[in-house]
Design a protein around this motif. Structure first.
Motif, short mmCIF file in Angstrom:
data_model
loop_
_atom_site.label_atom_id
_atom_site.label_comp_id
_atom_site.label_asym_id
_atom_site.label_seq_id
_atom_site.Cartn_x
_atom_site.Cartn_y
_atom_site.Cartn_z
N ALA A 39 32.61 21.60 -2.43
CA ALA A 39 32.68 20.59 -3.50
C ALA A 39 32.65 19.18 -2.90
O ALA A 39 33.48 18.84 -2.05
CB ALA A 39 33.96 20.77 -4.31
N PRO A 40 31.72 18.34 -3.32
CA PRO A 40 31.62 16.98 -2.78
C PRO A 40 32.88 16.14 -3.01
O PRO A 40 33.19 15.27 -2.22
CB PRO A 40 30.42 16.37 -3.51
CG PRO A 40 29.68 17.50 -4.11
CD PRO A 40 30.64 18.63 -4.28
N HIS A 84 42.82 18.06 1.81
CA HIS A 84 41.46 18.59 1.88
C HIS A 84 40.63 17.79 2.89
O HIS A 84 39.96 18.35 3.75
CB HIS A 84 40.76 18.51 0.51
CG HIS A 84 41.28 19.42 -0.52
ND1 HIS A 84 42.13 19.00 -1.51
CD2 HIS A 84 41.06 20.73 -0.75
CE1 HIS A 84 42.40 20.01 -2.30
NE2 HIS A 84 41.78 21.09 -1.86
N ARG A 85 40.68 16.49 2.72
CA ARG A 85 39.90 15.60 3.58
C ARG A 85 40.35 15.71 5.03
O ARG A 85 39.52 15.70 5.95
CB ARG A 85 40.05 14.16 3.07
CG ARG A 85 39.39 13.10 3.92
CD ARG A 85 37.90 12.96 3.60
NE ARG A 85 37.28 11.96 4.42
CZ ARG A 85 37.09 10.71 4.05
NH1 ARG A 85 37.45 10.30 2.87
NH2 ARG A 85 36.50 9.87 4.86
N GLU A 86 41.65 15.83 5.25
CA GLU A 86 42.15 15.96 6.61
C GLU A 86 41.61 17.22 7.28
O GLU A 86 41.18 17.18 8.44
CB GLU A 86 43.68 15.99 6.61
CG GLU A 86 44.31 14.66 6.27
CD GLU A 86 45.82 14.73 6.21
OE1 GLU A 86 46.40 15.64 6.82
OE2 GLU A 86 46.43 13.87 5.55
N LEU A 87 41.62 18.34 6.55
CA LEU A 87 41.11 19.58 7.13
C LEU A 87 39.60 19.53 7.33
O LEU A 87 39.09 20.01 8.35
CB LEU A 87 41.49 20.77 6.25
CG LEU A 87 42.98 21.09 6.17
CD1 LEU A 87 43.23 22.29 5.27
CD2 LEU A 87 43.58 21.33 7.55
N LEU A 88 38.88 18.93 6.39
CA LEU A 88 37.43 18.80 6.55
C LEU A 88 37.08 17.87 7.72
O LEU A 88 36.14 18.15 8.48
CB LEU A 88 36.80 18.29 5.26
CG LEU A 88 36.72 19.32 4.13
CD1 LEU A 88 36.34 18.66 2.82
CD2 LEU A 88 35.75 20.44 4.48
#
Length: 186
Positions: free
Chosen positions: A72-73, A82-86
């Motif tokens: 998901a964008p 989420h952003r930290e893991l990505l």
């Protein structure tokens, strides 16, 4: 000097009182339940969440699997876990490909194990029927810890739609192709 000491004591007592009324969010009870029952090599999955304190309280030696819609964008635009893991996945794409699971890959991954642990909300039982057949071990607010025994008849039945039918692998993994012998050096 005395006024400074009194002010520091008042701030300290005020902080303790505030924390008593507004407790910090923690999944410590789930981590401690996991610590008491988790066996070596048993994977831990987190559904749509990443609870930073669980691996610490549970003294986990292996990384947890985090299940979400990683394609998901919107996840790249948010400033959250989420952003930290990505972002971390950009530095270690191999391990990240294994640890960041899609919702579609999750049932097969759990059902392929002997015993797995799953952390998620009660609402997620509807999306993943094998959770209803799993053992509910602990609760912390609306977050649950399930123990999924893929060999239990009820779980095996719920896992029947997964690629291995919920049964552990019975044959060894395929061997790499044999290489032809090297020509002798003359």
């Amino acid at each position: 000097w005395a006024a400074g000491l009194v002010a520091c004591a008042a701030v300290g007592l005020g902080t303790v009182a505030w924390l008593g009324v507004h407790p910090q969010k923690s999944t410590r009870p789930l981590g401690l339940a996991l610590l008491a029952q988790h066996g070596p090599g048993e994977p831990v999955f987190m559904l749509g969440r990443y609870d930073y304190d669980v691996p610490v309280y549970a003294a986990l030696r292996d990384p947890v699997f985090v299940v979400d819609d990683w394609a998901a964008p919107a996840l790249r635009r948010a400033d959250d876990w989420h952003r930290e893991l990505l972002d971390a996945a950009g530095f270690a794409p191999g391990p990240a490909a294994q640890a960041l699971l899609s919702r579609e890959a999750f049932p097969a991954a759990v059902c392929a194990t002997g015993t797995a642990w799953v952390i998620g909300t009660a609402a997620q039982e509807a999306a993943f029927p094998f959770l209803a057949a799993a053992s509910h071990v602990a609760t912390n607010g609306d977050v649950r810890l399930w123990k999924v025994d893929a060999s239990a008849p009820a779980v095996r039945s719920a896992c029947a739609g997964t690629p291995n039918g919920g049964l552990p692998r019975t044959s060894p993994p395929p061997r790499p192709a044999a290489r032809p012998p090297a020509p002798p050096d003359s």
